[in-house]
Design a protein around this motif. Sequence first.
Motif, mmCIF file in Angstrom:
data_model
loop_
_atom_site.group_PDB
_atom_site.id
_atom_site.type_symbol
_atom_site.label_atom_id
_atom_site.label_comp_id
_atom_site.label_asym_id
_atom_site.label_seq_id
_atom_site.Cartn_x
_atom_site.Cartn_y
_atom_site.Cartn_z
ATOM 1 N N ASP A 1 0.817 -1.216 0.000
ATOM 2 C CA ASP A 1 0.000 0.000 0.000
ATOM 3 C C ASP A 1 0.848 1.261 0.000
ATOM 4 O O ASP A 1 0.556 2.224 -0.718
ATOM 5 C CB ASP A 1 -0.952 0.008 1.200
ATOM 6 N N ASP A 2 1.922 1.272 0.799
ATOM 7 C CA ASP A 2 2.786 2.453 0.863
ATOM 8 C C ASP A 2 3.515 2.688 -0.459
ATOM 9 O O ASP A 2 3.624 3.826 -0.935
ATOM 10 C CB ASP A 2 3.808 2.319 1.992
ATOM 11 N N VAL A 3 4.023 1.623 -1.047
ATOM 12 C CA VAL A 3 4.751 1.775 -2.318
ATOM 13 C C VAL A 3 3.783 2.170 -3.427
ATOM 14 O O VAL A 3 4.088 3.038 -4.252
ATOM 15 C CB VAL A 3 5.545 0.501 -2.667
ATOM 16 N N ARG A 4 2.599 1.576 -3.438
ATOM 17 C CA ARG A 4 1.603 1.939 -4.452
ATOM 18 C C ARG A 4 1.254 3.428 -4.336
ATOM 19 O O ARG A 4 1.191 4.135 -5.339
ATOM 20 C CB ARG A 4 0.351 1.074 -4.277
ATOM 21 N N THR A 5 1.038 3.901 -3.125
ATOM 22 C CA THR A 5 0.679 5.300 -2.897
ATOM 23 C C THR A 5 1.789 6.244 -3.355
ATOM 24 O O THR A 5 1.519 7.333 -3.870
ATOM 25 C CB THR A 5 0.373 5.529 -1.405
ATOM 26 N N ALA B 1 4.339 5.441 -5.568
ATOM 27 C CA ALA B 1 5.040 4.828 -6.702
ATOM 28 C C ALA B 1 5.662 5.849 -7.661
ATOM 29 O O ALA B 1 6.812 5.693 -8.079
ATOM 30 C CB ALA B 1 4.110 3.890 -7.462
ATOM 31 N N ASP B 2 4.929 6.877 -8.019
ATOM 32 C CA ASP B 2 5.469 7.850 -8.971
ATOM 33 C C ASP B 2 6.666 8.595 -8.401
ATOM 34 O O ASP B 2 7.666 8.808 -9.090
ATOM 35 C CB ASP B 2 4.385 8.845 -9.409
ATOM 36 N N ALA B 3 6.584 8.973 -7.133
ATOM 37 C CA ALA B 3 7.710 9.664 -6.492
ATOM 38 C C ALA B 3 8.917 8.735 -6.379
ATOM 39 O O ALA B 3 10.059 9.159 -6.609
ATOM 40 C CB ALA B 3 7.299 10.180 -5.115
ATOM 41 N N ASP C 1 3.208 0.523 -14.831
ATOM 42 C CA ASP C 1 2.476 0.492 -16.099
ATOM 43 C C ASP C 1 1.437 -0.633 -16.145
ATOM 44 O O ASP C 1 0.424 -0.511 -16.829
ATOM 45 C CB ASP C 1 3.432 0.350 -17.278
ATOM 46 N N ALA C 2 1.701 -1.710 -15.408
ATOM 47 C CA ALA C 2 0.777 -2.848 -15.369
ATOM 48 C C ALA C 2 -0.384 -2.635 -14.399
ATOM 49 O O ALA C 2 -1.220 -3.518 -14.209
ATOM 50 C CB ALA C 2 1.531 -4.119 -15.008
ATOM 51 N N GLY C 3 -0.415 -1.477 -13.767
ATOM 52 C CA GLY C 3 -1.501 -1.183 -12.831
ATOM 53 C C GLY C 3 -1.182 -1.501 -11.378
ATOM 54 O O GLY C 3 -2.070 -1.562 -10.545
ATOM 55 N N MET C 4 0.100 -1.736 -11.098
ATOM 56 C CA MET C 4 0.609 -1.992 -9.748
ATOM 57 C C MET C 4 -0.062 -3.195 -9.080
ATOM 58 O O MET C 4 -0.579 -3.089 -7.963
ATOM 59 C CB MET C 4 0.498 -0.726 -8.883
#
Length: 73
Positions: free
Chosen positions: A31-35, A37-39, A68-71
């Motif tokens: 959850d933390d990495v997904r939130t 991810a762009d940074a 790109d795969a939707g995490m």
Amino acid sequence: MSIGFEQDVKPLFRERDRRSMERSFDLWSYDDVRTNADAILDRVSDGSMPCDTAWTPEQVDVLRSWIDAGMPA
């Protein structure tokens, strides 16, 4: 080939990386990495993260492919 957090992305982050970031977020938490991810991608792409050595282009590509795969988990 499918890409996922547990088998592909999480292993990119070392214990040292996790400890250095834990005041902000947990690099071993989906959850933390997904939130963030762009940074995270911005930082590993420009070589400013991790602080001791830059990721290889292949490592950056794994993270970018996951995003790109939707995490997927």
